[in-house]
Scaffold this active site. Structure first.
Site, mmCIF file in Angstrom:
data_model
loop_
_atom_site.group_PDB
_atom_site.id
_atom_site.type_symbol
_atom_site.label_atom_id
_atom_site.label_comp_id
_atom_site.label_asym_id
_atom_site.label_seq_id
_atom_site.Cartn_x
_atom_site.Cartn_y
_atom_site.Cartn_z
ATOM 1 N N LYS A 13 0.862 -1.095 -0.160
ATOM 2 C CA LYS A 13 0.103 0.236 -0.062
ATOM 3 C C LYS A 13 0.930 1.231 0.037
ATOM 4 C CE LYS A 13 -2.394 -1.257 3.606
ATOM 5 N NZ LYS A 13 -2.002 -2.626 4.186
ATOM 6 N N ARG A 88 -10.176 -0.095 7.744
ATOM 7 C CA ARG A 88 -9.815 -1.404 8.247
ATOM 8 C C ARG A 88 -10.676 -2.416 8.933
ATOM 9 N NH1 ARG A 88 -3.843 -0.195 8.274
ATOM 10 N NH2 ARG A 88 -2.704 -2.099 8.911
ATOM 11 N N ARG A 127 11.674 -5.999 5.674
ATOM 12 C CA ARG A 127 11.271 -4.346 5.407
ATOM 13 C C ARG A 127 12.081 -3.526 6.516
ATOM 14 N NH1 ARG A 127 5.387 -2.494 4.606
ATOM 15 N NH2 ARG A 127 5.063 -2.831 6.659
ATOM 16 N N ARG A 162 10.584 -2.374 12.506
ATOM 17 C CA ARG A 162 9.495 -1.783 13.223
ATOM 18 C C ARG A 162 9.174 -2.892 14.504
ATOM 19 N NH1 ARG A 162 4.914 -0.601 8.882
ATOM 20 N NH2 ARG A 162 3.651 -1.570 10.505
ATOM 21 N N ARG A 173 -0.863 -9.604 13.076
ATOM 22 C CA ARG A 173 -1.346 -8.687 11.892
ATOM 23 C C ARG A 173 -1.806 -9.393 10.885
ATOM 24 N NH1 ARG A 173 3.945 -5.778 10.805
ATOM 25 N NH2 ARG A 173 2.951 -4.448 8.928
HETATM 26 P P1 ADP Z 1 0.342 -2.657 7.822
HETATM 27 O O1 ADP Z 1 -0.672 -2.273 6.821
HETATM 28 O O2 ADP Z 1 1.635 -3.076 7.060
HETATM 29 O O3 ADP Z 1 0.143 -3.321 8.806
HETATM 30 P P2 ADP Z 1 0.419 0.309 8.657
HETATM 31 O O4 ADP Z 1 1.323 1.110 9.036
HETATM 32 O O5 ADP Z 1 -0.725 0.402 8.008
HETATM 33 O O6 ADP Z 1 0.859 -1.237 8.504
HETATM 34 O O7 ADP Z 1 -0.582 0.056 10.389
HETATM 35 C C1 ADP Z 1 0.591 -0.386 11.414
HETATM 36 C C2 ADP Z 1 -0.484 -0.486 12.620
HETATM 37 O O8 ADP Z 1 -1.210 0.489 13.086
HETATM 38 C C3 ADP Z 1 -1.625 -1.662 12.501
HETATM 39 O O9 ADP Z 1 -1.311 -2.854 12.700
HETATM 40 C C4 ADP Z 1 -2.693 -1.248 13.475
HETATM 41 O O10 ADP Z 1 -2.356 -1.544 14.789
HETATM 42 C C5 ADP Z 1 -2.495 0.446 13.529
HETATM 43 N N1 ADP Z 1 -3.578 0.965 12.297
HETATM 44 C C6 ADP Z 1 -3.028 1.391 11.382
HETATM 45 N N2 ADP Z 1 -4.158 1.898 10.692
HETATM 46 C C7 ADP Z 1 -5.116 1.514 11.320
HETATM 47 C C8 ADP Z 1 -6.660 1.681 11.142
HETATM 48 N N3 ADP Z 1 -7.384 1.993 10.070
HETATM 49 N N4 ADP Z 1 -7.493 1.063 12.283
HETATM 50 C C9 ADP Z 1 -6.956 0.565 13.204
HETATM 51 N N5 ADP Z 1 -5.729 0.440 13.426
HETATM 52 C C10 ADP Z 1 -5.077 0.906 12.546
#
Ligand code: ADP
Length: 215
Positions: A13, A88, A127, A162, A173
């Site tokens: 993404k 999400r 990553r 991370r 995740r």
């Molecule tokens: P990835 O898509 O690789 O898991 P992100 O950087 O998008 O990584 O998200 C990292 C973390 O941030 C997620 O695992 C979650 O804990 C939190 N997060 C991000 N976006 C949301 C969302 N829209 N709703 C709830 N938690 C979120």
């Protein structure tokens, strides 16, 4: 131009968003980046979100909806935006619809980035992310290494793995994705803006998106 990017963690993404930013000159809004900045800043939101993120769980909808409602009303969003990592959950998607209706905004493309699970696992464990909260550039030790090992090409800060990229957190995740986020595909499937883009490489995914929005 307004685009939603859906897809499992590691589906690309962020990378696809970066290419679209270059193409359309609009903002990438990544809830993950926003939350990580808040965690580094040690602010109220960050303190509440940190534990969920480390465990690979979603932070509660109420927290995310609060920040997104404000963010979408900022001046730079008038030109358009790419939402990376939001919505999400079905609840977030329903709230987003209400926010957009209120602002009189329509989504041009809802993109489901599709990548096989073995590729996702490999990507996530290799990553590296820039530790500077204002940069957060992404590298990959195999496919996109920084010029100098461990140092960000863009800002010179150290690159790190991370906290949520341990094997245990990655498994969580992916499980969270299957349970909470994958149902969004069903939710959006019949929307005329919906498109599935294979994201083994970012460029063909971007081409599929451009074809959907007629560019
Ligand atoms: P990835 O898509 O690789 O898991 P992100 O950087 O998008 O990584 O998200 C990292 C973390 O941030 C997620 O695992 C979650 O804990 C939190 N997060 C991000 N976006 C949301 C969302 N829209 N709703 C709830 N938690 C979120």
């Amino acid at each position: 131009m307004r685009i939603l990017l859906l897809g499992a963690p590691g589906a690309g993404k962020g990378t696809v968003a970066e290419l679209l930013v270059g193409r359309f000159g609009i903002r990438q809004i990544s809830t993950g980046d926003m939350l990580r900045s808040a965690v580094t800043a040690g602010a109220g939101l960050g303190v509440s979100a940190e534990g969920y993120m480390k465990r690979g769980e979603l932070v509660p909808d109420a927290l995310i909806l609060g920040i997104m409602e404000k963010r979408l009303q900022e001046e730079d969003c008038k030109k358009g935006f790419i939402l990376d990592g939001f919505p999400r959950t079905i609840g977030q998607a329903e709230s987003l619809k209400k926010m957009l209706d209120k602002l009189g905004m329509k989504i041009n493309a809802i993109v489901n980035l599709e990548v096989p699970e073995d590729v996702i696992l490999r990507r996530l464990t290799s990553r590296r992310t820039c530790s500077n909260p204002k940069c957060q550039a992404i590298f990959n030790i195999f496919t996109k290494p920084s010029r100098k090992e461990g140092i960000c090409d863009k800002c010179g800060s150290p690159t790190v793995q991370r906290d949520d990229e341990t094997e245990e957190a990655i498994k969580q995740r992916l499980k969270t994705y299957e349970e909470k986020t994958a149902p969004l595909i069903e939710y959006y499937k019949h929307d005329p803006a919906f498109v599935t883009a294979p994201s083994f490489k970012p460029e063909p995914a971007v081409d599929a998106i451009l074809a959907r929005v007629g560019r």
